[in-house]
Design a protein around this motif. Sequence first.
Motif, PDB file in Angstrom:
ATOM      1  N   LEU A 200      -3.863   2.813  -9.911  1.00  0.00           N
ATOM      2  CA  LEU A 200      -3.395   2.432  -8.747  1.00  0.00           C
ATOM      3  C   LEU A 200      -4.426   1.857  -7.736  1.00  0.00           C
ATOM      4  O   LEU A 200      -4.202   1.126  -6.764  1.00  0.00           O
ATOM      5  CB  LEU A 200      -2.932   3.861  -7.741  1.00  0.00           C
ATOM      6  CG  LEU A 200      -1.441   4.671  -8.748  1.00  0.00           C
ATOM      7  CD1 LEU A 200      -1.242   6.093  -7.843  1.00  0.00           C
ATOM      8  CD2 LEU A 200      -0.383   3.642  -8.418  1.00  0.00           C
ATOM      9  N   ARG A 201      -5.726   2.310  -7.947  1.00  0.00           N
ATOM     10  CA  ARG A 201      -6.583   1.824  -7.145  1.00  0.00           C
ATOM     11  C   ARG A 201      -6.804   0.236  -7.438  1.00  0.00           C
ATOM     12  O   ARG A 201      -7.146  -0.506  -6.521  1.00  0.00           O
ATOM     13  CB  ARG A 201      -8.056   2.562  -7.239  1.00  0.00           C
ATOM     14  CG  ARG A 201      -8.205   3.956  -6.817  1.00  0.00           C
ATOM     15  CD  ARG A 201      -9.565   4.621  -7.220  1.00  0.00           C
ATOM     16  NE  ARG A 201     -10.709   4.069  -6.253  1.00  0.00           N
ATOM     17  CZ  ARG A 201     -11.756   4.040  -6.775  1.00  0.00           C
ATOM     18  NH1 ARG A 201     -12.063   4.540  -7.912  1.00  0.00           N
ATOM     19  NH2 ARG A 201     -12.965   3.671  -5.872  1.00  0.00           N
ATOM     20  N   LYS A 202      -7.026   0.074  -8.642  1.00  0.00           N
ATOM     21  CA  LYS A 202      -7.010  -1.317  -9.076  1.00  0.00           C
ATOM     22  C   LYS A 202      -6.135  -2.158  -8.462  1.00  0.00           C
ATOM     23  O   LYS A 202      -6.146  -3.474  -8.182  1.00  0.00           O
ATOM     24  CB  LYS A 202      -6.798  -1.438 -10.650  1.00  0.00           C
ATOM     25  CG  LYS A 202      -8.307  -0.889 -11.338  1.00  0.00           C
ATOM     26  CD  LYS A 202      -8.163  -1.014 -12.730  1.00  0.00           C
ATOM     27  CE  LYS A 202      -9.343  -0.546 -13.465  1.00  0.00           C
ATOM     28  NZ  LYS A 202      -9.260  -0.356 -14.809  1.00  0.00           N
ATOM     29  N   GLY A 203      -4.613  -1.678  -8.428  1.00  0.00           N
ATOM     30  CA  GLY A 203      -3.632  -2.256  -7.766  1.00  0.00           C
ATOM     31  C   GLY A 203      -3.712  -2.808  -6.571  1.00  0.00           C
ATOM     32  O   GLY A 203      -3.406  -3.716  -5.641  1.00  0.00           O
ATOM     33  N   ARG A 204      -4.523  -1.761  -5.631  1.00  0.00           N
ATOM     34  CA  ARG A 204      -4.941  -1.848  -4.242  1.00  0.00           C
ATOM     35  C   ARG A 204      -6.111  -2.503  -4.123  1.00  0.00           C
ATOM     36  O   ARG A 204      -6.693  -2.366  -2.804  1.00  0.00           O
ATOM     37  CB  ARG A 204      -4.857  -0.631  -3.553  1.00  0.00           C
ATOM     38  CG  ARG A 204      -3.399   0.264  -3.595  1.00  0.00           C
ATOM     39  CD  ARG A 204      -2.600  -0.865  -2.657  1.00  0.00           C
ATOM     40  NE  ARG A 204      -0.909  -0.249  -2.830  1.00  0.00           N
ATOM     41  CZ  ARG A 204      -0.536   0.395  -1.985  1.00  0.00           C
ATOM     42  NH1 ARG A 204      -1.246   1.288  -0.931  1.00  0.00           N
ATOM     43  NH2 ARG A 204       0.601   1.156  -2.220  1.00  0.00           N
ATOM     44  N   ALA A 205      -6.734  -3.254  -5.088  1.00  0.00           N
ATOM     45  CA  ALA A 205      -8.208  -3.726  -4.754  1.00  0.00           C
ATOM     46  C   ALA A 205      -8.162  -4.914  -3.993  1.00  0.00           C
ATOM     47  O   ALA A 205      -7.168  -5.692  -3.774  1.00  0.00           O
ATOM     48  CB  ALA A 205      -8.664  -4.042  -6.287  1.00  0.00           C
TER      49      ALA A 205
END
Length: 305
Positions: free
Chosen positions: A149-154
């Motif tokens: 999820l973090r990578k998707g919001r990077a």
Amino acid sequence: MKIEKKDLPKSEVEFKIVIDAEEFATHHAAALKAVQQVVEVDGFRKGNAPEDLIVKKYGDMIILEEMANLALRSAYVKAVEEHKISPISDPQVTITKIAKGNPLELTIVVPVLPEIKLPEYKKIAKNAIKGDEKIEVTDKDITDVLEELRKGRATQHMHEHEHVHGEDCNHDDESVSPSEESSETKKEAVLPELNDEFAQSFGGDFKTLAELKEKVGENLKLEKEQKLREKRRSAIMEKLIEETKADIPDVIIEGELATMLAQMKQDIARFGGTWEDYLAHAKKTEDELKADWRKDAEKRSLSQI
């Protein structure tokens, strides 16, 4: 009309049928009319040529064969209804005796829906499912999802990096001119902090990171439960197929093989390959591939009956 039924291997049924001469003759008028519509006799339009001239030009057999076609249709329907069979494909018909003024004798072979002897389902289901399989969602499972999820919001961060051209040597007394210096701009992915604010970015249902973690855990549990149910269903189906007794007709298996073959050709074409290249690479003919797939085709056929 006399009909004798015989069960053959591979769920096929054979009918030996004898239509007496009198009943066979009842199809004469309809057969003659049908023949008149297609034959050509000098001096007559189609449909009007007399029987004697048709026979003189084409012989008795042209009318007898049409009589046989009409007779076998009604005979086949009667055989199916009397013996209550369920054909699954077109019949194969062999005329064994045909002559003017004589009974018509023919043999019809047709594949039918096979009789299936099912094993004891509850016993198989119990043995196929392992009782010690448990659903567990670990902290690592949740952490892995949160990282995705973090990578998707990077976000992309621009970073400048200065460096010097030339050799990095020990000439301490040499100076470097400004023209030898340059800078590079690189993009770096910056992951958001894993905190309450990050959780809130997914909507009003989440006010804290703990709430987001709890929801991720619930979803992971549901997903694992679904996978376990599917695994158990597949295990039960596989065992049922293994122990189910049925003499599957070749026509069903061949149909399944044709479907498998067509799917394989479509997949190869979709990825830019050719069927000929695939066969060359596999070093097999199409018939050899079908022979390799036959067991799987039998299982797939049985699961669909």
